[in-house]
Design a protein around this motif. Structure first.
Motif, mmCIF file in Angstrom:
data_model
loop_
_atom_site.group_PDB
_atom_site.id
_atom_site.type_symbol
_atom_site.label_atom_id
_atom_site.label_comp_id
_atom_site.label_asym_id
_atom_site.label_seq_id
_atom_site.Cartn_x
_atom_site.Cartn_y
_atom_site.Cartn_z
ATOM 1 N N ASN A 17 0.820 -1.221 0.000
ATOM 2 C CA ASN A 17 0.000 0.000 0.000
ATOM 3 C C ASN A 17 0.848 1.263 0.000
ATOM 4 O OD1 ASN A 17 -2.513 -1.175 -0.164
ATOM 5 N ND2 ASN A 17 -2.734 -1.363 2.048
ATOM 6 N N LEU A 18 1.960 1.248 0.729
ATOM 7 C CA LEU A 18 2.848 2.408 0.729
ATOM 8 C C LEU A 18 3.410 2.655 -0.664
ATOM 9 C CD1 LEU A 18 4.806 1.652 4.035
ATOM 10 C CD2 LEU A 18 3.011 3.357 3.695
ATOM 11 N N LEU A 19 3.831 1.574 -1.332
ATOM 12 C CA LEU A 19 4.378 1.716 -2.674
ATOM 13 C C LEU A 19 3.306 2.134 -3.678
ATOM 14 C CD1 LEU A 19 6.771 -1.366 -2.784
ATOM 15 C CD2 LEU A 19 7.427 1.043 -2.793
ATOM 16 N N LEU A 20 2.103 1.583 -3.557
ATOM 17 C CA LEU A 20 1.026 1.956 -4.477
ATOM 18 C C LEU A 20 0.621 3.414 -4.308
ATOM 19 C CD1 LEU A 20 -1.141 -1.269 -4.397
ATOM 20 C CD2 LEU A 20 0.079 -0.342 -6.368
ATOM 21 N N ASP A 21 0.673 3.937 -3.076
ATOM 22 C CA ASP A 21 0.412 5.363 -2.869
ATOM 23 C C ASP A 21 1.483 6.216 -3.532
ATOM 24 O OD1 ASP A 21 -1.904 4.890 -1.457
ATOM 25 O OD2 ASP A 21 -0.933 5.048 0.513
ATOM 26 N N TRP A 22 2.696 5.721 -3.542
ATOM 27 C CA TRP A 22 3.801 6.433 -4.172
ATOM 28 C C TRP A 22 3.654 6.418 -5.692
ATOM 29 C CZ3 TRP A 22 7.826 3.367 -6.605
ATOM 30 C CH2 TRP A 22 8.812 4.138 -7.201
ATOM 31 N N SER A 23 3.526 5.223 -6.285
ATOM 32 C CA SER A 23 3.410 5.102 -7.742
ATOM 33 C C SER A 23 2.979 3.681 -8.097
ATOM 34 C CB SER A 23 4.753 5.413 -8.403
ATOM 35 O OG SER A 23 4.745 5.046 -9.759
ATOM 36 N N SER A 24 1.868 3.567 -8.781
ATOM 37 C CA SER A 24 1.390 2.239 -9.182
ATOM 38 C C SER A 24 2.338 1.593 -10.175
ATOM 39 C CB SER A 24 -0.002 2.342 -9.802
ATOM 40 O OG SER A 24 -0.926 2.787 -8.857
#
Length: 132
Positions: A87-94
């Protein structure tokens, strides 16, 4: 796995440059979902079983219990780490998230191909001799 994750990454990349109202945007959304589904299936058929295969075929009998426990702990730890950071990475950039996951899959495939010995047709004694 790497190819399906690469497809997902590319579809997220393309979605950044397409209007959300277009038909191509909806198609790319379906491609993303299909890519994730293919990745889950590929994981289940391949890489997901790797720790269990290694434990059953490579570990010597005298340390199989302890080493198997450690391998299971490591497997669940990395599963937890992926779940925690997704989730942290997806908030950063999918697209960045799936690009990182693609790179990890490629690295893992190379690692398995180079460092994991082939055990087909070998006895446990022959496998243990390989590690000496």
């Amino acid at each position: 796995m790497a190819l399906s994750l690469l497809v997902v990454s590319i579809s997220f990349y393309l979605k950044e440059y397409i209007s959300p109202d277009s038909d191509l945007y909806a198609t790319l959304s379906l491609v993303s979902v299909a890519g994730v589904v293919v990745m889950v299936i590929a994981f289940s058929l391949g890489l997901g079983a790797m720790p269990w295969i290694i434990m059953s075929e490579i570990l010597p009998i005298n340390i199989k219990g302890l080493a198997g426990s450690f391998a299971t702990l490591a497997n669940w730890f990395f599963s937890w780490l992926v779940t925690l950071t997704a989730n942290l990475l997806l908030d950063w950039s999918s697209r960045g998230t799936f690009t990182i996951y693609t790179a990890v899959c490629v690295f893992t495939a190379g690692f398995v191909a180079i460092w994991i010995p082939k055990t087909k047709g070998n006895t446990l004694e022959e496998i243990q001799q390989f590690f000496r």
